[in-house]
Design a protein around this motif. Structure first.
Motif, mmCIF file in Angstrom:
data_model
loop_
_atom_site.group_PDB
_atom_site.id
_atom_site.type_symbol
_atom_site.label_atom_id
_atom_site.label_comp_id
_atom_site.label_asym_id
_atom_site.label_seq_id
_atom_site.Cartn_x
_atom_site.Cartn_y
_atom_site.Cartn_z
ATOM 1 N N SER A 28 0.829 -1.212 0.000
ATOM 2 C CA SER A 28 0.000 0.000 0.000
ATOM 3 C C SER A 28 0.859 1.255 0.000
ATOM 4 N N SER A 29 2.096 1.164 0.551
ATOM 5 C CA SER A 29 3.004 2.312 0.450
ATOM 6 C C SER A 29 3.478 2.493 -0.985
ATOM 7 N N CYS A 32 0.744 4.242 -2.812
ATOM 8 C CA CYS A 32 0.722 5.684 -2.545
ATOM 9 C C CYS A 32 1.835 6.386 -3.298
ATOM 10 N N LYS B 22 -5.151 3.476 3.463
ATOM 11 C CA LYS B 22 -4.572 2.162 3.579
ATOM 12 C C LYS B 22 -5.559 1.040 3.878
#
Lengths: 98, 175
Positions: A28-29, A32, B22
């Motif tokens: 998920s990083s 982003c 997230k």
């Protein structure tokens, strides 16, 4: 300051905060990070088109090429982590304990 | 209908909040795809149809597909979505609230919408000596990559070539 540039710069700041604050997945990083690249592309394209800087419409294309290379390297690292530990949880990266 | 581009940019920011809060990467990738489509719409509304096509083909069709099957490879059994976890939901709501406050603040002042609004045909005309010619801005930007921006092209091509070897070397097994 026109509305749309502020929204797109806000999107960049939101995905920057998302990159810097980990939860459980490393993936998920990386997503982003891709969001940061997308907002930079949109901002560059809008500025070049609206101010009629014709030659600088090359800049979003170059940015996209560099973002693709960076995504490839990031995904390769994530795949190696996933092969070693089974999942890409950030808490598994604990070899360096200092 | 005048504000459709602004609504698209607000939904773009909402999509960004969607994956920055997230959830599991499956849902984050979906939110990034939605934001990519809306970003393409914003770029195309300023006359950049080539750059919008580049977003769809290269970014969504190339990079997001690779992200998609990497996510499918390294995902968990019960992915958490925005409604299933309090942390994700509260981060999403905080971001949404901030965006609503920013929109309200923008509409209380005097700002222009985009910058310059040219109607679709006048923005393309170039005043030459003989008469009027038509110039497509974003196509000529892609074409000038091969003439004025030759060094950009050489470096970008070399970087893509080297990154293949980097990816092969990183994913080599060491036993």
């Amino acid at each position: 300051m026109p509305y749309i540039y502020m929204n797109i710069m806000l999107a960049f700041v939101i995905s920057l905060i998302g990159t810097l604050m980990y939860r459980s997945h490393l993936m998920s990083s990386l997503l982003c990070l891709e969001g940061m690249m997308l907002s930079l592309f949109t901002l560059n394209a809008l500025l070049s088109l609206n101010m009629n800087f014709t030659l600088s419409t090359t800049v979003p294309l170059i940015l996209l090429v560099f973002a693709a290379c960076e995504a490839a390297v990031g995904l390769a690292l994530l795949i190696m982590i996933s092969n070693t530990y089974g999942l890409d949880y950030v808490q598994n990266l604990n070899l360096l304990q200092c | 209908m005048m504000y459709v581009v602004f609504i698209m940019s607000v939904l773009y920011v909402v999509g960004f909040i969607g994956f920055s809060s997230k959830p599991s990467p499956v849902y984050g990738g979906m939110s990034l795809v939605v934001s990519g489509g809306l970003g393409c719409g914003i770029v195309m509304s300023s006359g950049g149809s080539f750059l919008g096509l580049v977003v769809f083909l290269v970014y969504l069709g190339g990079m997001m597909v690779v992200f998609g099957y990497t996510i499918a490879m390294a995902t968990e059994e019960y992915p958490e979505t925005w409604g299933s976890n309090v942390v994700v939901l509260s981060a999403f709501l905080v971001g949404l609230l901030m965006e609503v406050f920013m929109v309200m603040w923008l509409f209380s002042g005097e700002h222009e919408l985009v910058g310059f609004y040219f109607s679709s045909l006048e923005g393309l005309m170039v005043l030459g000596e003989g008469g009027f010619e038509y110039v497509r801005e974003d196509y000529s930007g892609g074409a000038s990559l091969y003439s004025y921006g030759f060094w950009f092209l050489a470096m970008a091509g070399w970087m893509l070539f080297v990154s293949i070897f980097i990816a092969i070397e990183v994913t080599r097994k060491r036993y």
